[in-house]
Design a protein around this motif. Structure first.
Motif, PDB file in Angstrom:
ATOM      1  N   VAL A  10       0.871  -1.171   0.000  1.00 41.18           N
ATOM      2  CA  VAL A  10       0.000   0.000   0.000  1.00 41.18           C
ATOM      3  C   VAL A  10       0.911   1.225   0.000  1.00 41.18           C
ATOM      4  CG1 VAL A  10      -1.813   1.264   1.224  1.00 41.18           C
ATOM      5  CG2 VAL A  10      -1.835  -1.237   1.186  1.00 41.18           C
ATOM      6  N   VAL A  11       0.679   2.095  -0.986  1.00 41.78           N
ATOM      7  CA  VAL A  11       1.524   3.268  -1.170  1.00 41.78           C
ATOM      8  C   VAL A  11       0.658   4.524  -1.184  1.00 41.78           C
ATOM      9  CG1 VAL A  11       3.327   2.015  -2.421  1.00 41.78           C
ATOM     10  CG2 VAL A  11       1.409   2.997  -3.695  1.00 41.78           C
ATOM     11  N   LYS A  26      -4.207   7.025  -1.491  1.00 42.20           N
ATOM     12  CA  LYS A  26      -3.668   5.686  -1.261  1.00 42.20           C
ATOM     13  C   LYS A  26      -3.910   4.797  -2.467  1.00 42.20           C
ATOM     14  CE  LYS A  26      -6.133   5.325   2.423  1.00 42.20           C
ATOM     15  NZ  LYS A  26      -6.851   4.916   3.588  1.00 42.20           N
ATOM     16  N   GLY A  27      -2.987   3.839  -2.653  1.00 43.87           N
ATOM     17  CA  GLY A  27      -3.133   2.880  -3.729  1.00 43.87           C
ATOM     18  C   GLY A  27      -2.413   1.583  -3.409  1.00 43.87           C
ATOM     19  N   THR A  28      -2.655   0.575  -4.241  1.00 45.41           N
ATOM     20  CA  THR A  28      -2.028  -0.735  -4.089  1.00 45.41           C
ATOM     21  C   THR A  28      -1.193  -1.024  -5.326  1.00 45.41           C
ATOM     22  OG1 THR A  28      -3.901  -1.520  -2.792  1.00 45.41           O
ATOM     23  CG2 THR A  28      -2.465  -3.197  -3.731  1.00 45.41           C
ATOM     24  N   PRO A  38      12.744   2.595 -12.058  1.00 46.73           N
ATOM     25  CA  PRO A  38      11.614   1.687 -11.802  1.00 46.73           C
ATOM     26  C   PRO A  38      10.261   2.401 -11.854  1.00 46.73           C
ATOM     27  CG  PRO A  38      13.331   1.413 -10.151  1.00 46.73           C
ATOM     28  CD  PRO A  38      13.683   2.625 -10.950  1.00 46.73           C
ATOM     29  N   HIS A  39       9.275   1.678 -12.370  1.00 50.33           N
ATOM     30  CA  HIS A  39       7.886   2.143 -12.435  1.00 50.33           C
ATOM     31  C   HIS A  39       6.996   1.087 -11.788  1.00 50.33           C
ATOM     32  CE1 HIS A  39       9.745   4.471 -15.637  1.00 50.33           C
ATOM     33  NE2 HIS A  39       8.680   5.250 -15.683  1.00 50.33           N
ATOM     34  N   TYR A  40       5.813   1.506 -11.409  1.00 45.96           N
ATOM     35  CA  TYR A  40       4.845   0.609 -10.773  1.00 45.96           C
ATOM     36  C   TYR A  40       3.468   0.882 -11.348  1.00 45.96           C
ATOM     37  CZ  TYR A  40       8.610   0.353  -7.382  1.00 45.96           C
ATOM     38  OH  TYR A  40       9.833   0.192  -6.800  1.00 45.96           O
ATOM     39  N   GLU A  41       2.691  -0.175 -11.550  1.00 45.21           N
ATOM     40  CA  GLU A  41       1.284   0.006 -11.882  1.00 45.21           C
ATOM     41  C   GLU A  41       0.531  -0.020 -10.559  1.00 45.21           C
ATOM     42  OE1 GLU A  41      -1.015  -1.015 -15.597  1.00 45.21           O
ATOM     43  OE2 GLU A  41      -1.208  -2.812 -14.355  1.00 45.21           O
ATOM     44  N   VAL A  42      -0.196   1.039 -10.280  1.00 40.02           N
ATOM     45  CA  VAL A  42      -0.844   1.221  -8.982  1.00 40.02           C
ATOM     46  C   VAL A  42      -2.328   1.502  -9.186  1.00 40.02           C
ATOM     47  CG1 VAL A  42      -0.865   2.586  -6.848  1.00 40.02           C
ATOM     48  CG2 VAL A  42       1.303   2.188  -8.045  1.00 40.02           C
ATOM     49  N   GLU A  43      -3.165   0.804  -8.413  1.00 38.80           N
ATOM     50  CA  GLU A  43      -4.594   1.127  -8.387  1.00 38.80           C
ATOM     51  C   GLU A  43      -4.831   2.047  -7.205  1.00 38.80           C
ATOM     52  OE1 GLU A  43      -9.051  -0.822  -8.372  1.00 38.80           O
ATOM     53  OE2 GLU A  43      -7.356  -2.097  -7.823  1.00 38.80           O
ATOM     54  N   PHE A  44      -5.272   3.253  -7.498  1.00 41.05           N
ATOM     55  CA  PHE A  44      -5.551   4.233  -6.454  1.00 41.05           C
ATOM     56  C   PHE A  44      -7.024   4.166  -6.087  1.00 41.05           C
ATOM     57  CE2 PHE A  44      -1.694   5.804  -8.364  1.00 41.05           C
ATOM     58  CZ  PHE A  44      -0.953   6.153  -7.249  1.00 41.05           C
ATOM     59  N   MET A  45      -7.322   4.384  -4.789  1.00 39.58           N
ATOM     60  CA  MET A  45      -8.695   4.286  -4.325  1.00 39.58           C
ATOM     61  C   MET A  45      -9.073   5.425  -3.399  1.00 39.58           C
ATOM     62  SD  MET A  45      -7.667   0.830  -2.552  1.00 39.58           S
ATOM     63  CE  MET A  45      -5.897   0.883  -2.553  1.00 39.58           C
ATOM     64  N   LYS A  63       5.359   6.898  -1.946  1.00 39.70           N
ATOM     65  CA  LYS A  63       5.977   6.543  -0.674  1.00 39.70           C
ATOM     66  C   LYS A  63       5.127   5.449  -0.033  1.00 39.70           C
ATOM     67  CE  LYS A  63       3.810  10.006   2.328  1.00 39.70           C
ATOM     68  NZ  LYS A  63       4.051  11.074   3.286  1.00 39.70           N
ATOM     69  N   LYS A  64       5.733   4.699   0.857  1.00 40.03           N
ATOM     70  CA  LYS A  64       5.023   3.635   1.570  1.00 40.03           C
ATOM     71  C   LYS A  64       3.956   4.283   2.436  1.00 40.03           C
ATOM     72  CE  LYS A  64       6.227  -0.855   2.301  1.00 40.03           C
ATOM     73  NZ  LYS A  64       6.751  -1.948   2.015  1.00 40.03           N
TER      74      LYS A  64
END
Length: 67
Positions: A10-11, A26-28, A38-45, A63-64
């Motif tokens: 969770v970021v 927040k997202g996962t 580095p890149h990340y695919e994140v689902e934000f909610m 950030k964490k």
């Protein structure tokens, strides 16, 4: 290459990323894209758990999430 986050971490966005994802949202982490930058695919909610967006985000923009 060491990555700062792992899948399902969770970021939190540290800056606005879109019209619906503002700083502090927040997202996962769903996927990792290792490399020189580095890149990340994140689902934000939303705070109510509604999905707002799935975005590919550069590592420095996350950030964490501190519980």
């Amino acid at each position: 290459m060491n990555m700062k986050f792992s899948e399902y971490d969770v970021v939190e966005a540290i800056c606005p990323l879109s019209s619906v994802v503002s700083a502090g949202t927040k997202g996962t982490v769903l996927m990792l894209f290792p490399g020189k930058e580095p890149h990340y695919e994140v689902e934000f909610m939303s705070n109510s758990g509604e999905s707002l967006a799935v975005l590919t985000v550069n590592e420095p923009n996350l950030k964490k999430y501190a519980t």
